[in-house]
Design a protein around this motif. Structure first.
Motif, PDB file in Angstrom:
ATOM      1  N   ARG A  27       0.851  -1.193   0.000  1.00 41.97           N
ATOM      2  CA  ARG A  27       0.000   0.000   0.000  1.00 41.97           C
ATOM      3  C   ARG A  27       0.889   1.246   0.000  1.00 41.97           C
ATOM      4  O   ARG A  27       1.834   1.342   0.793  1.00 41.97           O
ATOM      5  CB  ARG A  27      -0.920   0.009   1.220  1.00 41.97           C
ATOM      6  CG  ARG A  27      -1.704   1.324   1.353  1.00 41.97           C
ATOM      7  CD  ARG A  27      -2.612   1.349   2.569  1.00 41.97           C
ATOM      8  NE  ARG A  27      -3.863   0.645   2.326  1.00 41.97           N
ATOM      9  CZ  ARG A  27      -4.247  -0.454   2.960  1.00 41.97           C
ATOM     10  NH1 ARG A  27      -3.469  -0.982   3.886  1.00 41.97           N
ATOM     11  NH2 ARG A  27      -5.406  -1.027   2.681  1.00 41.97           N
ATOM     12  N   GLN A  29       0.393   5.213   0.584  1.00 43.03           N
ATOM     13  CA  GLN A  29      -0.655   6.085   1.116  1.00 43.03           C
ATOM     14  C   GLN A  29      -0.066   7.430   1.530  1.00 43.03           C
ATOM     15  O   GLN A  29       1.025   7.513   2.080  1.00 43.03           O
ATOM     16  CB  GLN A  29      -1.322   5.419   2.324  1.00 43.03           C
ATOM     17  CG  GLN A  29      -2.665   5.994   2.701  1.00 43.03           C
ATOM     18  CD  GLN A  29      -3.449   5.025   3.580  1.00 43.03           C
ATOM     19  OE1 GLN A  29      -2.880   4.199   4.275  1.00 43.03           O
ATOM     20  NE2 GLN A  29      -4.758   5.100   3.536  1.00 43.03           N
ATOM     21  N   GLU A  78      -4.322   6.980  -2.073  1.00 45.35           N
ATOM     22  CA  GLU A  78      -4.097   5.572  -1.732  1.00 45.35           C
ATOM     23  C   GLU A  78      -4.015   4.734  -3.001  1.00 45.35           C
ATOM     24  O   GLU A  78      -4.921   4.764  -3.835  1.00 45.35           O
ATOM     25  CB  GLU A  78      -5.213   5.039  -0.833  1.00 45.35           C
ATOM     26  CG  GLU A  78      -5.012   3.588  -0.409  1.00 45.35           C
ATOM     27  CD  GLU A  78      -6.115   3.056   0.480  1.00 45.35           C
ATOM     28  OE1 GLU A  78      -5.982   1.936   0.987  1.00 45.35           O
ATOM     29  OE2 GLU A  78      -7.128   3.783   0.680  1.00 45.35           O
ATOM     30  N   GLU A 112      -4.260  -7.326   4.849  1.00 45.36           N
ATOM     31  CA  GLU A 112      -5.443  -6.463   4.890  1.00 45.36           C
ATOM     32  C   GLU A 112      -6.277  -6.524   3.618  1.00 45.36           C
ATOM     33  O   GLU A 112      -7.315  -5.868   3.532  1.00 45.36           O
ATOM     34  CB  GLU A 112      -4.995  -5.009   5.128  1.00 45.36           C
ATOM     35  CG  GLU A 112      -4.182  -4.815   6.391  1.00 45.36           C
ATOM     36  CD  GLU A 112      -3.517  -3.461   6.435  1.00 45.36           C
ATOM     37  OE1 GLU A 112      -4.078  -2.507   5.862  1.00 45.36           O
ATOM     38  OE2 GLU A 112      -2.431  -3.346   7.031  1.00 45.36           O
ATOM     39  N   PRO A 138     -12.727   5.301   0.067  1.00 47.83           N
ATOM     40  CA  PRO A 138     -11.742   4.426   0.703  1.00 47.83           C
ATOM     41  C   PRO A 138     -11.830   3.000   0.160  1.00 47.83           C
ATOM     42  O   PRO A 138     -12.773   2.632  -0.550  1.00 47.83           O
ATOM     43  CB  PRO A 138     -12.136   4.488   2.181  1.00 47.83           C
ATOM     44  CG  PRO A 138     -13.606   4.767   2.160  1.00 47.83           C
ATOM     45  CD  PRO A 138     -13.817   5.681   0.989  1.00 47.83           C
ATOM     46  N   PHE A 139     -10.843   2.209   0.545  1.00 47.53           N
ATOM     47  CA  PHE A 139     -10.815   0.808   0.143  1.00 47.53           C
ATOM     48  C   PHE A 139     -11.749   0.026   1.066  1.00 47.53           C
ATOM     49  O   PHE A 139     -11.339  -0.602   2.030  1.00 47.53           O
ATOM     50  CB  PHE A 139      -9.382   0.271   0.230  1.00 47.53           C
ATOM     51  CG  PHE A 139      -9.238  -1.162  -0.205  1.00 47.53           C
ATOM     52  CD1 PHE A 139      -9.497  -1.540  -1.507  1.00 47.53           C
ATOM     53  CD2 PHE A 139      -8.829  -2.130   0.707  1.00 47.53           C
ATOM     54  CE1 PHE A 139      -9.365  -2.865  -1.908  1.00 47.53           C
ATOM     55  CE2 PHE A 139      -8.688  -3.454   0.323  1.00 47.53           C
ATOM     56  CZ  PHE A 139      -8.963  -3.813  -0.978  1.00 47.53           C
ATOM     57  N   ASP A 140     -13.042   0.087   0.762  1.00 50.60           N
ATOM     58  CA  ASP A 140     -14.020  -0.562   1.624  1.00 50.60           C
ATOM     59  C   ASP A 140     -15.009  -1.412   0.834  1.00 50.60           C
ATOM     60  O   ASP A 140     -16.052  -1.794   1.350  1.00 50.60           O
ATOM     61  CB  ASP A 140     -14.777   0.485   2.455  1.00 50.60           C
ATOM     62  CG  ASP A 140     -15.507   1.515   1.588  1.00 50.60           C
ATOM     63  OD1 ASP A 140     -15.498   1.383   0.334  1.00 50.60           O
ATOM     64  OD2 ASP A 140     -16.102   2.446   2.164  1.00 50.60           O
ATOM     65  N   HIS A 141     -14.687  -1.727  -0.415  1.00 48.46           N
ATOM     66  CA  HIS A 141     -15.555  -2.558  -1.244  1.00 48.46           C
ATOM     67  C   HIS A 141     -14.693  -3.278  -2.276  1.00 48.46           C
ATOM     68  O   HIS A 141     -13.523  -2.928  -2.460  1.00 48.46           O
ATOM     69  CB  HIS A 141     -16.619  -1.705  -1.938  1.00 48.46           C
ATOM     70  CG  HIS A 141     -16.059  -0.654  -2.839  1.00 48.46           C
ATOM     71  ND1 HIS A 141     -15.578   0.550  -2.370  1.00 48.46           N
ATOM     72  CD2 HIS A 141     -15.894  -0.629  -4.184  1.00 48.46           C
ATOM     73  CE1 HIS A 141     -15.144   1.280  -3.392  1.00 48.46           C
ATOM     74  NE2 HIS A 141     -15.316   0.586  -4.490  1.00 48.46           N
ATOM     75  N   ALA A 160     -10.449  -7.038  -2.250  1.00 46.08           N
ATOM     76  CA  ALA A 160     -11.456  -6.533  -1.320  1.00 46.08           C
ATOM     77  C   ALA A 160     -10.830  -6.441   0.065  1.00 46.08           C
ATOM     78  O   ALA A 160      -9.772  -7.039   0.328  1.00 46.08           O
ATOM     79  CB  ALA A 160     -12.676  -7.460  -1.293  1.00 46.08           C
ATOM     80  N   PRO A 161     -11.448  -5.705   0.974  1.00 40.25           N
ATOM     81  CA  PRO A 161     -10.925  -5.676   2.347  1.00 40.25           C
ATOM     82  C   PRO A 161     -10.880  -7.083   2.944  1.00 40.25           C
ATOM     83  O   PRO A 161     -11.749  -7.924   2.661  1.00 40.25           O
ATOM     84  CB  PRO A 161     -11.948  -4.791   3.078  1.00 40.25           C
ATOM     85  CG  PRO A 161     -12.533  -3.932   2.011  1.00 40.25           C
ATOM     86  CD  PRO A 161     -12.597  -4.788   0.790  1.00 40.25           C
ATOM     87  N   THR A 164     -13.710 -10.083   3.580  1.00 37.82           N
ATOM     88  CA  THR A 164     -14.805 -10.089   2.616  1.00 37.82           C
ATOM     89  C   THR A 164     -14.943 -11.495   2.035  1.00 37.82           C
ATOM     90  O   THR A 164     -13.951 -12.089   1.601  1.00 37.82           O
ATOM     91  CB  THR A 164     -14.532  -9.100   1.467  1.00 37.82           C
ATOM     92  OG1 THR A 164     -14.321  -7.797   2.015  1.00 37.82           O
ATOM     93  CG2 THR A 164     -15.696  -9.063   0.487  1.00 37.82           C
TER      94      THR A 164
END
Length: 314
Positions: A27, A29, A78, A112, A138-141, A160-161, A164
Motif C-alpha cells: 500500500r 498512502q 491511496e 489487509e 476508501p478501500f471498503d468494497h 477486497a478488504p 470479505t
C-alpha cells in the motif's frame, strides 16, 4: 537427446475463482503517494483515475526490472500495488529508500486485502458486478483488475478488504491460475528473474505497461532508447517444454550450444510437461532452431508463439 514435444497446454477451458497465494500487496498512502510512484514506475500513475488499474514495472538504473505490479488507484491518496509475494519485502524496502521527504507511506498490506483470481465466466460476471465507483472513496468494497486474456480466456484480479467473502462461482485451483498467467504471455517478475529483463523483453509495452510519454523514472533512458532506436533484440514467447522447466533457466540452441539464446521468465507445470514464457533472442529464431532448456541437450522447447506485436508506433 531427442524428446517429443507435448501438446500445447491451453487455458481455454479454465473457469472459476482461484486462490493466488503467490501474490502480495504493497500500500502506498499519503498526499504525495501518486507523485512518488510517478517517479519510480514505468506507468503514468498521476493520470490514472480512481478505481483504475494498470500494469507497471519498477526498474533499476540500467532499465532492468526489479519488480512488476498491477497498480490500483483506490483514490488520490491511496494506491495498492499487487506484486509477487517473493519480491514484496525487498521491493518495499528499495522503494522506501527513495521516499525521502515525500508524504507517502509504504506498507505491506497483504494481510489487509483479500485476493482472488477470476477466470473465464467468473472474470466476466464478477468483474461487472464489482466495478468500483469513480468517486475515489476508501478501500471498503471489492475492486477488479482486468488482465490480458489467456488463449482468449478472460482473466481478472479481485481485491477486497480482508474478511470479505470470496465472490460466488466455480472453483479453480492455484495451478489453473498459474497456467493462465503463462498462457497470457506477460511474465510476472519473481526472484529467479530479477534484473534479467527490460520491460519490452516481456511484452510490457504491448499491453500498456510502459508509458513512453511520462517523465523520468529509474532506467527510463535505457527503456526509451531500446524502443526508439530499434534495439529490442529479445521478445517473450509462449511455449511448451517436454519436461521440467523453471523460471531463471537458460535456453540453448542445440546447434550452437556454447551460448544461451534466451531465458525462461515464468513456468507452470502441466501434465504433459511445462508451459513457459521464454524471452528469446529474435536472431536465434531464424530457420528451425532446436531449442533446449537448461543445457544444449535438455528438454525440448517448442510450440512457440508471440501473442503481442512489438509496439513501434508510439
Amino acid at each position: 537427446m531427442s524428446q517429443a514435444v507435448p501438446p500445447v497446454s491451453t487455458a481455454a477451458a479454465l473457469n472459476g475463482v482461484a486462490p493466488v497465494p503467490q501474490l502480495g500487496v504493497i500500500r502506498a498512502q499519503g498526499e504525495d503517494a501518486a507523485a512518488f510512484l510517478q517517479g519510480q514506475l514505468t506507468q503514468d500513475v498521476v493520470l490514472m483515475k480512481p478505481g483504475e488499474a494498470r500494469l507497471a514495472a519498477f526498474c533499476n538504473a540500467k532499465g532492468r526490472m526489479l519488480a512488476s505490479f498491477q497498480v490500483l488507484k483506490v483514490n488520490r491518496d491511496e494506491l495498492l500495488l499487487v506484486t509477487s509475494a517473493d519480491r514484496l519485502a525487498a521491493t518495499q524496502k528499495r522503494l522506501s529508500m527513495f521516499v525521502l521527504r515525500a508524504k507517502c507511506k509504504l506498507s505491506d498490506a497483504t494481510s489487509e486485502v483479500a485476493l482472488a483470481g477470476l477466470l473465464g465466466d467468473a472474470a466476466v460476471s464478477i468483474a461487472s458486478a464489482a466495478l468500483p465507483s469513480s468517486a475515489g472513496g476508501p478501500f471498503d468494497h471489492p475492486f477488479t483488475i482486468a488482465l490480458p486474456p489467456a488463449d482468449g480466456t478472460p482473466r481478472a484480479l479481485w481485491l477486497a478488504p480482508a474478511g470479505t467473502p470470496l465472490p460466488p462461482g466455480a472453483t479453480a485451483t492455484e495451478a489453473d491460475w498459474l497456467l493462465a498467467e503463462v498462457r497470457a504471455g506477460v511474465a510476472r517478475i519473481t526472484q529467479p528473474v530479477v534484473e534479467a529483463f527490460v520491460p519490452q523483453m516481456l511484452n510490457y509495452e504491448s499491453v500498456g505497461g510502459v508509458n513512453f510519454k511520462k517523465g523520468c523514472y529509474p532506467g527510463q533512458e535505457v527503456v526509451a532508447r531500446s524502443q526508439f532506436r530499434g534495439a529490442i533484440k529479445r521478445r517473450a514467447f509462449v511455449g511448451q517444454v517436454a519436461g521440467e522447466a523453471l523460471a531463471g533457466q537458460e535456453v540453448f540452441d542445440a546447434a550452437t550450444p556454447d551460448q544461451p539464446v534466451g531465458l525462461i521468465a515464468q513456468a507452470a507445470t502441466v501434465p504433459a510437461g511445462t508451459a513457459v514464457i521464454a524471452s528469446l533472442q529474435l536472431s536465434a529464431l531464424d530457420g528451425q532452431p532446436d531449442l533446449r532448456v537448461g543445457t544444449a541437450d535438455g528438454p525440448a522447447l517448442a510450440a512457440l508463439h508471440q501473442p503481442y506485436p512489438l509496439l513501434d508506433d508510439i
